[in-house]
Design a protein around this motif. Sequence first.
Motif, short mmCIF file in Angstrom:
data_model
loop_
_atom_site.label_atom_id
_atom_site.label_comp_id
_atom_site.label_asym_id
_atom_site.label_seq_id
_atom_site.Cartn_x
_atom_site.Cartn_y
_atom_site.Cartn_z
N VAL A 6 0.85 -1.19 0.00
CA VAL A 6 0.00 0.00 0.00
C VAL A 6 0.88 1.23 0.00
CG1 VAL A 6 -1.68 1.34 1.31
CG2 VAL A 6 -1.79 -1.14 1.34
N SER A 7 0.54 2.17 -0.86
CA SER A 7 1.27 3.41 -0.87
C SER A 7 0.26 4.56 -0.77
CB SER A 7 2.07 3.44 -2.17
OG SER A 7 2.76 4.63 -2.25
N VAL A 8 0.34 5.27 0.34
CA VAL A 8 -0.59 6.37 0.59
C VAL A 8 0.11 7.64 0.15
CG1 VAL A 8 -1.78 7.65 2.41
CG2 VAL A 8 -1.70 5.16 2.49
N GLU A 9 -0.47 8.33 -0.81
CA GLU A 9 0.24 9.43 -1.44
C GLU A 9 -0.52 10.74 -1.33
OE1 GLU A 9 1.39 8.07 -5.36
OE2 GLU A 9 2.48 6.38 -4.49
N GLY A 10 -0.19 11.46 -0.26
CA GLY A 10 -0.71 12.82 -0.09
C GLY A 10 -2.20 12.91 0.15
N ILE A 11 -2.75 11.96 0.93
CA ILE A 11 -4.20 12.03 1.14
C ILE A 11 -4.59 13.12 2.14
CG2 ILE A 11 -4.76 9.66 0.43
CD1 ILE A 11 -5.05 8.99 3.45
N ALA A 12 -5.77 13.70 1.90
CA ALA A 12 -6.32 14.72 2.79
C ALA A 12 -7.79 14.41 3.01
CB ALA A 12 -6.19 16.10 2.15
N ARG A 13 -8.33 14.86 4.14
CA ARG A 13 -9.77 14.78 4.36
C ARG A 13 -10.22 16.12 4.91
NH1 ARG A 13 -13.93 14.05 2.70
NH2 ARG A 13 -15.61 12.78 3.53
N ARG A 14 -11.11 16.74 4.17
CA ARG A 14 -11.62 18.05 4.60
C ARG A 14 -13.13 18.01 4.66
NH1 ARG A 14 -8.87 19.39 -0.07
NH2 ARG A 14 -6.63 19.44 0.31
N TYR A 15 -13.67 18.69 5.65
CA TYR A 15 -15.11 18.95 5.71
C TYR A 15 -15.27 20.45 5.60
CZ TYR A 15 -15.69 14.15 7.31
OH TYR A 15 -15.69 12.79 7.40
#
Length: 289
Positions: A6-15
């Motif tokens: 798994v490679s997580v690349e620059g994830i963001a979570r915004r509300y």
Amino acid sequence: MSNAYVSVEGIARRYPGATIFEDLWFSVNRGEFVCLVGHSGCGKTTVLNILAGLEAPSDGVVIVDGQEISGPSLDRAVIFQGHALMPWMTAEQNVAFALSCRHPSWPKAKLREAAQAALEKVGLGHAAQKKPAQLSGGMKQRVGIARALAIAPKMLLMDEPFSALDALTRGALQEEVSRLVTEADQTAFMITHDVDEAILLADRILLMTNGPDARLAEVVVNTLPRPRDRANLHHMPGYHELRDHILDFLITRSRTLAGKQPAGWDPKAVPEVRPAAPQITPPPPRAAA
Ligand SMILES: Nc1ncnc2c1ncn2[C@@H]1O[C@H](COP(=O)(O)OP(=O)(O)OP(=O)(O)O)[C@@H](O)[C@H]1O
Ligand SMILES: [Mg+2]
């Protein structure tokens, strides 16, 4: 070729009006057990849901086995905090149902047999015909574990799977998961609040700062040798340094580092620390002649 599954690349979570986290980068290698630790509300479950494909990131991508994920997959089985079993089905039927999704061509007898075998692996062979309401919390969680492992997922995702259990049951299940995962060389990602659980199970422990605007502050490499078991963990050289390091983070640094990006901070190169690595003491300086 990289060994990352798994490679997580620059994830963001915004509300609207809130950024939970931004620019998270990390990877999980094949056969590796990675734990994510951080305070309530920093976004751990959100990260796990994104890895599971149950939620989409506001930004960034997750690459699994060379492909960007676009939804849930049987290759990534989730064990939830609550057991999430179907209440009208017996333990065996719950496991068999997951198996039938994985192997649609299997006849009923084969599904039943495989479900029974999976339940036996977690010590529940005798309870196969019971419904969730007839099982204790620990037993229900075991069925959830059997169900996830039965489908032989490429990756196991666990969101505080033992947190609702009493200490004794939790300890027994931690050891069981440790054994099952080690035997199968299972790739796993797990969220926990329990520092000893992380030290027992993980190869690497990701430390997340408090939200909002949470970030990965540090990757702690667990250099304690395997096999580890709960009875000998605290006797292992380096255990106390490792534990103190993570506790110090949770008590102080998760808060003091929150929100701030130090100058020159590179989210793609989160610092790695090895608090339990054998300390090499430099020789004393020679006396002047
Ligand atoms: N629909 C929403 N709108 C705004 N904020 C939300 C929404 N859903 C979740 N959040 C916020 O996202 C943050 C991260 O939630 P998440 O469940 O991922 O946290 P967590 O780290 O798993 O916490 P815990 O340890 O308590 O399980 C929380 O602060 C939560 O309030
Ligand atoms: Mg959570």
